[in-house]
Motif scaffolding. Structure first.
Motif, PDB file in Angstrom:
ATOM      1  N   PHE A 199       0.846  -1.201   0.000  1.00 32.27           N
ATOM      2  CA  PHE A 199       0.000   0.000   0.000  1.00 32.27           C
ATOM      3  C   PHE A 199       0.876   1.244   0.000  1.00 32.27           C
ATOM      4  O   PHE A 199       0.618   2.181  -0.746  1.00 32.27           O
ATOM      5  CB  PHE A 199      -0.939  -0.001   1.212  1.00 32.27           C
ATOM      6  N   ARG A 257      -5.562   5.709   3.344  1.00 29.52           N
ATOM      7  CA  ARG A 257      -6.018   4.371   3.743  1.00 29.52           C
ATOM      8  C   ARG A 257      -7.477   4.406   4.177  1.00 29.52           C
ATOM      9  O   ARG A 257      -8.256   3.502   3.868  1.00 29.52           O
ATOM     10  CB  ARG A 257      -5.161   3.818   4.877  1.00 29.52           C
ATOM     11  N   VAL A 275      -9.505   4.377   1.062  1.00 24.31           N
ATOM     12  CA  VAL A 275      -9.434   3.058   0.418  1.00 24.31           C
ATOM     13  C   VAL A 275     -10.286   2.053   1.191  1.00 24.31           C
ATOM     14  O   VAL A 275     -11.010   1.243   0.592  1.00 24.31           O
ATOM     15  CB  VAL A 275      -7.967   2.592   0.289  1.00 24.31           C
ATOM     16  N   VAL A 335      -7.239   3.280  -4.993  1.00 21.24           N
ATOM     17  CA  VAL A 335      -6.031   3.938  -4.475  1.00 21.24           C
ATOM     18  C   VAL A 335      -5.723   5.224  -5.220  1.00 21.24           C
ATOM     19  O   VAL A 335      -5.455   6.259  -4.594  1.00 21.24           O
ATOM     20  CB  VAL A 335      -4.812   2.979  -4.519  1.00 21.24           C
TER      21      VAL A 335
END
Length: 107
Positions: A33, A67, A70, A76
């Motif tokens: 990530f 995050r 997401v 993303v």
């Protein structure tokens, strides 16, 4: 660099103090990530002398916001764009507030 210099940087939001592994652990995410948001140019980690990515607390806050988006189902790339736009809006609002606080000039 002395020990005192190092301790002084602990309060610096921009000091790249966290390794990729530690950053991912702190965010509860994967290293992949972090790589993805780096590729999307949301954050650009600094590199250690050995070439390893290092993250600052400021970068971790930005990554945490991405995050969050997401986790809500935002892709993303879109999450990164949203965070960038939010940051730009916040900066524009700060500048605007500063401008309005300045006394008016006589012409």
């Amino acid at each position: 660099m002395t020990a005192n210099d190092s301790f002084g940087r602990l309060d610096d939001d921009d000091y790249p103090a966290y390794t990729m592994g530690r950053a991912a652990e702190m965010l509860g995410t994967t290293q992949g990530f972090l790589r993805a948001i780096g590729e999307a140019r949301l954050i650009t980690p600094l590199r250690s002398d050995g070439g390893h990515r290092r993250y600052s607390r400021y970068q971790l806050r930005i990554a945490a916001r991405a995050r969050e988006l997401v986790d809500q189902g935002t892709p993303v790339e879109a999450a990164c764009r949203i965070v960038i736009l939010e940051d730009q809006l916040e900066e524009a609002q700060r500048i605007n507030a500063e401008h309005h606080q300045q006394p008016a000039r006589e012409t």
